[in-house]
Structures are given as structure tokens and as C-alpha cells.
Design an enzyme around this catalytic site. Structure first.
Site, PDB file in Angstrom:
ATOM      1  N   LYS A  18      23.706  47.156  20.523  1.00 15.42           N
ATOM      2  CA  LYS A  18      23.736  48.209  19.502  1.00 15.42           C
ATOM      3  C   LYS A  18      22.324  48.695  19.190  1.00 15.42           C
ATOM      4  O   LYS A  18      22.050  49.901  19.148  1.00 15.42           O
ATOM      5  CB  LYS A  18      24.403  47.670  18.240  1.00 15.42           C
ATOM      6  N   ARG A  89      24.083  45.391  10.346  1.00 14.71           N
ATOM      7  CA  ARG A  89      25.108  45.139  11.364  1.00 14.71           C
ATOM      8  C   ARG A  89      24.557  44.182  12.417  1.00 14.71           C
ATOM      9  O   ARG A  89      23.348  44.099  12.625  1.00 14.71           O
ATOM     10  CB  ARG A  89      25.527  46.450  12.047  1.00 14.71           C
ATOM     11  N   GLY A  98      33.787  44.155  16.279  1.00 13.47           N
ATOM     12  CA  GLY A  98      34.538  43.629  15.152  1.00 13.47           C
ATOM     13  C   GLY A  98      34.501  42.119  14.980  1.00 13.47           C
ATOM     14  O   GLY A  98      35.082  41.582  14.033  1.00 13.47           O
ATOM     15  N   MET A 100      31.774  40.075  14.508  1.00  6.71           N
ATOM     16  CA  MET A 100      30.807  39.591  13.514  1.00  6.71           C
ATOM     17  C   MET A 100      30.812  40.519  12.302  1.00  6.71           C
ATOM     18  O   MET A 100      31.410  41.591  12.319  1.00  6.71           O
ATOM     19  CB  MET A 100      29.422  39.495  14.159  1.00  6.71           C
ATOM     20  N   ARG A 245      28.275  53.091  22.414  1.00  6.23           N
ATOM     21  CA  ARG A 245      28.370  51.971  23.359  1.00  6.23           C
ATOM     22  C   ARG A 245      29.358  52.366  24.444  1.00  6.23           C
ATOM     23  O   ARG A 245      30.129  53.327  24.281  1.00  6.23           O
ATOM     24  CB  ARG A 245      28.827  50.699  22.663  1.00  6.23           C
ATOM     25  N   HIS A 361      59.962  27.321  44.659  1.00  8.12           N
ATOM     26  CA  HIS A 361      60.718  28.363  45.363  1.00  8.12           C
ATOM     27  C   HIS A 361      60.724  29.665  44.567  1.00  8.12           C
ATOM     28  O   HIS A 361      60.453  30.747  45.094  1.00  8.12           O
ATOM     29  CB  HIS A 361      62.149  27.868  45.604  1.00  8.12           C
ATOM     30  N   SER A 642      44.502  30.368  60.921  1.00  9.49           N
ATOM     31  CA  SER A 642      44.798  30.929  59.604  1.00  9.49           C
ATOM     32  C   SER A 642      44.909  29.776  58.616  1.00  9.49           C
ATOM     33  O   SER A 642      45.687  28.848  58.816  1.00  9.49           O
ATOM     34  CB  SER A 642      46.104  31.727  59.624  1.00  9.49           C
ATOM     35  N   CYS A 710      45.772  32.833  54.380  1.00  5.56           N
ATOM     36  CA  CYS A 710      47.041  33.385  53.909  1.00  5.56           C
ATOM     37  C   CYS A 710      47.608  32.615  52.723  1.00  5.56           C
ATOM     38  O   CYS A 710      48.767  32.799  52.370  1.00  5.56           O
ATOM     39  CB  CYS A 710      48.063  33.459  55.046  1.00  5.56           C
ATOM     40  N   TYR A 730      40.028  38.034  58.119  1.00  7.86           N
ATOM     41  CA  TYR A 730      40.991  38.838  57.363  1.00  7.86           C
ATOM     42  C   TYR A 730      41.660  37.988  56.285  1.00  7.86           C
ATOM     43  O   TYR A 730      41.723  36.758  56.360  1.00  7.86           O
ATOM     44  CB  TYR A 730      42.060  39.450  58.284  1.00  7.86           C
TER      45      TYR A 730
END
Length: 755
Positions: A18, A89, A98, A100, A245, A361, A642, A710, A730
Site C-alpha cells: 500500500k 492503515r 481487510g 489487519m 492495488r 474405484h 511411463s 501417467c 510427455y
């Protein structure tokens, strides 16, 4: 030590977010009320000694009074217009809106000093601590305090206050979006004591001020190259900007704003990609509860498959089918699901079970289908015969409506409003940009033509895991596989398997055709055979009951499954390989065959002999520790690797995932014994080292060896970054995780290039 807005250089580490933005805005000649910043260094000293630099603060207050031409402190001769009031602030380096305290309308030395102490102390209030925990913000950061001359939106009818965003934070649409309240102070809006109006009211009442606010918002957005959240006050017809902000936004808005800013030339495409978070994509892909904070869950289970759904409770799969045929929304509630339940799962809008973990499952099937699922909700006491469940004293019967949230694991005993998933043009556009930068391929886990179509829609480049056991789950297939299992001799087994072969061939041909030439890797049967039989209590047939006992295992995950079944019953793997080969001939598909649960090269050699010299690629699923340690030898015979990271994690930790998550894993995480759930984020130090070693040894034998992942980790952002670093070729993920994998694979590539 104390910095005035008009003399300081921006430094968020000292001034906080801020304070830094106020310094920047003052430098941009924005109409900012003057003030000064008590830096974070003072906060740290206050924490240690409990003291403030009183003399320096008093001197700053006198200077502020001189700048404003007003009087600070009790002066009976000063009118209200001449008196200087200030606000105090907080200003942390990371925005904590919000969390503090804020103190307004301070008019003397004692009040300001007390307010500064209050602001510094509020760093450790309960809500700030919880916010930091939820957002992974370090408690070591601390906060500065901003002391600023007050302006009064409640002075007269030409005064007011409001909050605006430079773009709509819900949709991302350009233009001012926010609220305005005439003759009020900012706290009147924040506290909820008064109801504001849309900011367009300001345009009607003071069009010149509105035009100025709009111009300032655009200028701030251009400077910060980001959508802004701006607090403003109008005092007697004069506009003041109190704070700006980067604005919080929805996932949909984040994607659109990133794309629009790139098209408007404020940021590059690379920066747009880096600004989109994986959670932004997820928020767009799944239905979600609208404002879930308004509702209290009746119970919680495991967040097994994301998204939210509501519907009528049913307890049996065929009832789910019947309701669905009448276009009724359905939640299928089971103690746990089995392959027999597949029709009901397919028909239901969501699944809820009282048992089972994240690899059960129900969890695996619903994730693949993109259906919400809450598993292991142990608070539910389910009575399947009476068709009801009890939770916390409430009894819910068949036909009553509930809502399940598979993203959070929450269960609600009512229908809640849902926000629909919507894949926008900007969503597709940012992913197409990401594809230009990433190196890792993104493939899909898909077992049916329908799943393939969904995967292709999300940009899959291949199928890295086609599970063949899923194709046995329909009722007619279960009958045939059970005939094979129950066969008493080789002849009967051969006859039963012939009936399955025709269906398997049709399955593979349909999947291969749907992929239109893109590569497909088919995993041979992995499940133990007893998984295809009913539970013992569900059958009265003595032969079936005896077979169930014969196949019963103490630990099925480590038992007679995968390639071990294929070697014990070669008819199964021969049938599957022949079906794949014939379907390939019909479609001209690019196909590879993957063997699960391999521990030795001899298993791979044995199965390859079933091929009868067919020219087809063979690979192994690396999911045992021994396979990692024998990777060099396996690479001599395998065309690709894999990694099945789900099973490899269980094997490495000697954890049963389901038992671990129910009984002790939460405690381990709370006590810091483990930093992350290893079934969600890949364990780099253990599982990761095994993977890295296996890849290095495999590529010593075969430098061009393709390596995929995978398991579920393939769609988790932190894990993807590690897989990139160790040379994975991949990723193969469920359809709904494809966008996240595409995005993160591009982000990690760009980050690496930037180093």
C-alpha cells in the site's frame, strides 16, 4: 527512517504494498492526500522492544500539518475545516485485504500513537494469521503503517466515497466496475453498515468527477500494467485517490484480463501466460457452488474429483439410471463403488461414498469422467436396504436432494446454486499461446471414444494411458470376464476369451479412429482378477463364493495383478495384444502397448513373445522400485517408459494411500514430518530420485528413450516443474487436467529460459 509519499523511492520491502503504491501515485501526480510511511523496520523493532520512535513520528506529524496548512492536535481556536485528521492503515509487502486493522479520524498525538501500536499488533490477530496460512504468506514479512491526511466523503452533498476496479473482476470486461456511496466514508462501505450503489450513480450525479476517475484508473492500469482496485473519496466536488492495488479476480476474469492486456500491448504474450494461474483454469473448467461461504457443510470427505453437483439421493446404480432417463439430477450414494456400479456412476451427476480414498474405484472413475466425487465421508452411516443415510442426527432418504462439492470434499443437505463451467475464447487463446513455448507433450488418460473426444477438445496430443480393464465394466463384459475367471480348464478359458476378443477389437478400433492418427498407448490388464467378481455377500452361488475365496489376497495392491496375471493366464494378454494389432490394421493407428507392474526384463521378454512377430512398440509402466533400479536393462528391450507415480509412491513409502490418509498422514503434515501429501505432490527426495535415476540409466542404454508420466502427479503444477527438470518427454492426464498441464509446461519452460 520515516518516508513521506512525495520524497520516498518505492520499496515494497520497506514500505509494503500500500505504501509503495501511494509513493508511486504521488510521483505520477495523482490526487493523493499527503502522508508518510512508518517502515517495516520499525514494526520489527516494535515487536522486539515494544517501543515506537515517538520523536520521529511527532516530527512527521508536524510536517504533515504544515503540508496541508492545517492544525494537528487539540486547538480550541481551530475550526473543523482547519483541523488535521489522519488515518492509520497497515501496509504489508503482500496484499492482505481487510485482515489487519484500520483506524480513522485521529486528531491528536495520543490517538495516533495508540493507532500505530494497534496496527502493528494486528499483524498477529487471528484472521491475519489464518489468511497467511491459507495463502502461504510468511509471518516473517511484517507490515509497515501508513499515516495519511483524511479527506471527508461525508462533508456535504457534493461528497462521497467508493471502490472501483479498472476492469470487471468477475468477467474481466474492460471499464470501471464498482460501488459508490454519497455523503459517506470508506468504512461505511467496508463495514456493510450502508448499502452502496453502482459507480454509475457517480456518473449521473457528478459526470466531471466520474470522467476524471475513469481517466485516473486507466492511467494507473497503464503504469502498473495490471487491473487495479482503487479506493477513492470525493470531498466537496474534488476527487482524491486513497489507494490502489492489483485487483483480486475470478479465474475467468484473470484469463481474459491477461489476454486483453497482451493484445493491448501492455504486456507480452509470455507475461500473459505467466500471469494465469493453474487455479484460474480449474475455476473455469468445473461447476462450482456460488458463494460457498454462505453455507455450512453437513459433513466432509475427501475431495476425490473436482466440481460441484446437486441431485436426488439414490443408493443403487439402476435407480440412478432410471432417474436420469427422466432427466432428474442424481447423486449416487454408496458405501464404496465397484465395477458393477459403472452404469449408475455414468448416469449420476455426482458420487458420494462413506469409504474409499483418493485412489479408490469411485475416485479414479469419476476423475476420468469429469464428475464431482466426495469419497471416504465417514460421518455418513449408510443403510442400503432401507435406502437412507444418517449424518449428525439428520436422516436423508432416497429422493431427497443434496449437494456434493468434489473440489473441497464438502456435503450439503440441500440444493445449492451452481455456477456453470464456461470455456471462453480467451481460455482457448492463452492455451494456444502456451503451446508455442512448451517442450513437454501433453497427452490424455482416456479409455473410451467419448473420453477421447473430450481430451481432444482440451488439446490432447495423444493418449498416454488407455486402461483396458475399464472396457470390462459394462454388464455384458463383466459376464464374459467372469466366465473366463470361473472356467475350470484351459479349453473353457479359451472359449470365454474368444467372446471377449471381438468386443475388445471393436473397442480399440473405435478409440484409435477417434484419435485420428495421434499416438495411443494401451496398457494391458492391470487389475487383479478378483476385482471383476461380486463381493462375497452379494452372491449366493457356492462356486462363485469359493472362487472369491480362492482369489482373495491379504494385500491386493502388492499381489496377483498386472503382468503377473498376464503370465499366469497368457490367454488374457494374447487376446488383448491380438485385438490391438487387428484394430491397428483396420485404422492405421499409431499404437504402443504398455505392460504394467514390471519388475524384471524377463517379464517384458515373455509378453513380447505373445506378439507372434508383430511389428508393434512395447513399453513398460515403471511403478515398482525394482523397475527403477533395473531401468538400464529394461531399456534394452523397451521402446518407452511411463511412470505410474501413484503406485510408485505407495511402493516407495510403504504406505497404503487410503489407510495413510485416513489414519496418520494429516498428523504428519500438521507436525511438519512431511511437507506435502506425497500422493498429491511428487516426493522429490524419494520418488523423484528414483525417477531421475531410472531416466538416466534408461537413456544411457537408449538415448532417444521416450519417457512419460501417467499418474495423478502429471497434472499437479509443482510436480510438473520437477518432471520437466528430469527430462520427462510427455505428461498423460485426465481430460480436465490437460489445460493445467499445457499451461504449467509452458510456464516452466519460459522460467528456465529466463534464468
Amino acid at each position: 527512517m520515516i518516508d513521506f509519499f512525495d520524497h520516498a523511492s518505492p520499496d515494497a520491502n520497506l514500505q509494503g504494498n500500500k505504501g509503495t503504491n501511494l509513493v508511486v501515485m504521488t510521483g505520477l501526480r495523482m490526487p493523493v492526500p499527503p502522508g508518510f510511511i512508518i517502515p517495516i523496520d520499525v514494526f520489527r523493532e516494535f515487536q522486539q522492544k515494544g517501543q515506537l520512535p515517538l520523536a520521529e513520528i511527532e516530527a512527521a506529524l508536524r510536517s504533515l500539518a504544515e503540508k496541508t496548512g492545517k492544525v494537528f492536535g487539540k486547538d480550541p481556536s481551530a475550526s473543523s475545516e482547519q483541523a488535521l485528521y489522519v488515518s492509520v492503515r497497515s501496509s504489508a509487502p503482500v496484499s492482505m485485504p481487510g485482515m489487519m486493522d484500520t483506524v480513522l479520524n485521529l486528531k491528536d498525538r495520543a490517538e495516533i500513537m495508540a493507532a500505530i501500536e494497534r496496527i502493528f499488533s494486528s499483524w498477529n490477530n487471528a484472521r491475519a494469521i489464518e489468511y497467511r496460512r491459507l495463502n502461504n504468506i510468511s509471518p516473517e514479512l511484517g507490515t509497515a503503517a501508513v499515516v495519511q491526511a483524511m479527506v471527508f466523503g461525508n462533508r456535504n452533498e457534493r461528497s462521497g466515497t467508493g471502490v472501483v476496479f479498472s476492469r470487471n473482476p468477475t468477467t474481466g470486461e474492460p471499464g470501471l466496475f464498482g460501488e459508490y456511496l454519497g455523503q459517506a466514508q470508506g468504512e461505511d462501505i467496508v463495514s456493510g453498515q450502508r448499502t452502496p450503489s453502482p459507480v454509475k450513480l457517480l456518473q449521473q450525479e457528478m459526470p466531471v468527477i466520474y470522467a476524471e476517475l475513469e481517466a485516473k484508473a486507466q492511467a494507473l492500469e497503464r503504469h502498473f500494467r495490471e487491473m487495479q482496485d482503487i479506493e477513492f473519496t470525493v470531498e466537496d466536488g474534488r476527487l482524491f485517490i486513497l489507494q490502489t492495488r492489483s485487483g483480486k479476480r475470478s479465474g475467468q476474469a484473470a484469463i481474459r484480463i491477461a489476454v486483453d492486456l497482451a493484445k493491448e500491448g501492455m504486456i507480452s504474450r509470455e507475461e500473459a501466460i505467466l500471469r494465469v494461474r493453474p487455479d484460474d483454469l480449474k475455476a473455469v473448467l468445473y461447476k462450482r457452488i456460488d458463494h460457498p461461504e454462505k453455507y455450512t457443510p453437513a459433513a466432509r470427505g475427501l475431495n476425490a474429483a473436482p466440481g460441484a453437483a446437486f441431485g436426488r439421493v439414490v443408493f443403487h446404480p439402476l435407480d440412478a439410471v432410471a432417474y436420469a432417463k427422466k432427466n432428474e439430477r442424481v447423486i449416487l450414494v454408496r458405501i464404496e463403488t465397484s465395477p458393477d456400479d459403472i452404469q449408475g456412476i455414468n448416469a449420476a451427476d455426482g458420487i458420494l461414498t462413506s469409504r474409499g480414498g483418493l485412489t479408490s474405484h469411485a475416485a479414479i472413475v469419476t476423475r476420468a469422467m469429469g464428475k464431482p466425487c466426495v469419497c471416504g465421508c465417514e460421518a455418513l452411516k449408510i443403510d442400503l436396504k432401507k435406502e437412507l443415510f444418517e449424518v449428525n442426527g439428520r436422516v436423508i432418504k432416497k429422493g431427497e436432494v443434496i449437494t456434493v462439492d468434489g473440489t473441497t470434499g464438502a456435503v450439503y443437505l440441500q440444493a445449492l446454486p451452481l455456477v456453470e463451467a464456461e470455456v471462453t475464447r480467451e481460455f482457448s487463446e492463452v492455451l494456444s499461446w502456451a503451446d508455442e513455448f512448451r517442450e513437454m507433450g501433453v497427452w490424455a488418460n482416456a479409455d473410451t471414444p467419448e473420453m477421447v473426444a473430450q481430451a481432444l477438445k482440451f488439446g490432447a496430443e495423444g493418449v498416454g494411458l488407455c486402461r483396458t480393464e475399464r472396457q470390462f465394466n459394462t454388464p455384458e463384459r463383466l459376464i464374459l470376464i467372469r466366465e473366463f475367471i470361473m472356467a475350470e480348464d484351459a479349453r473353457a478359458r479359451t472359449e470365454a476369451i474368444k467372446n471377449l476378443e471381438k468386443l475388445q477389437k471393436e473397442d480399440f478400433a473405435a478409440i484409435f479412429a477417434a484419435m485420428k492418427g495421434k499416438p495411443v498407448i494401451v496398457r494391458l490388464l492391470d487389475l487383479p482378477l478378483h476385482e471383476f467378481l461380486p463381493r462375497e455377500e452379494e452372491t449366493t452361488d457356492p462356486k462363485v463364493r469359493q472362487k472369491i475365496r480362492d482369489l482373495e489376497e491379504v494385500n491386493p495392491m502388492l499381489g496377483h495383478r498386472g503382468v503377473r496375471v498376464g503370465i499366469s493366464y497368457p490367454e488374457i494378454y494374447c487376446m488383448q495384444i491380438d485385438s490391438i494389432a487387428e484394430a491397428r490394421e483396420l485404422t492405421g493407428a499409431n499404437v504402443g502397448i504398455m505392460i504394467p507392474q514390471v519388475i524384471t526384463v524377463q517379464e517384458l521378454v515373455t509378453v513380447k513373445q505373445y506378439c507372434r512377430s508383430l511389428n508393434i512398440r512395447f513399453g513398460v509402466m515403471i511403478e515398482t522400485v525394482r523397475a527403477c533400479m533395473r531401468a538400464g536393462k529394461l531399456a534394452q528391450e523397451a521402446d518407452f517408459f511411463s511412470f505410474g507415480t501413484n503406485d510408485l509412491t505407495q511402493a516407495t513409502f510403504s504406505f497404503s494411500r487410503e489407510d495413510a490418509e485416513k489414519k496418520f498422514l494429516t498428523t504428519y503434515l500438521e507436525k511438519g514430518i512431511l511437507q506435502d501429501n506425497p500422493f498429491e505432490v511428487v516426493d522429490v527426495k524419494g520418488v523423484g530420485r528414483l525417477m531421475q535415476t531410472a531416466i538416466e540409466w534408461g537413456r544411457k542404454e537408449k538415448p532417444d528413450l521416450n519417457v512419460g508420466v501417467c499418474g495423478e502427479h502429471a497434472g499437479e503444477p509443482r510436480s510438473i516443474r520437477f518432471f520437466h527438470d528430469i527430462g520427462v518427454t510427455y505428461l498423460s492426464v485426465s481430460a480436465f487436467k490437460i489445460p493445467v498441464a499445457r499451461l504449467v509446461a509452458a510456464q516452466v519452460e519460459m522460467e528456465q529460459r529466463g534464468k
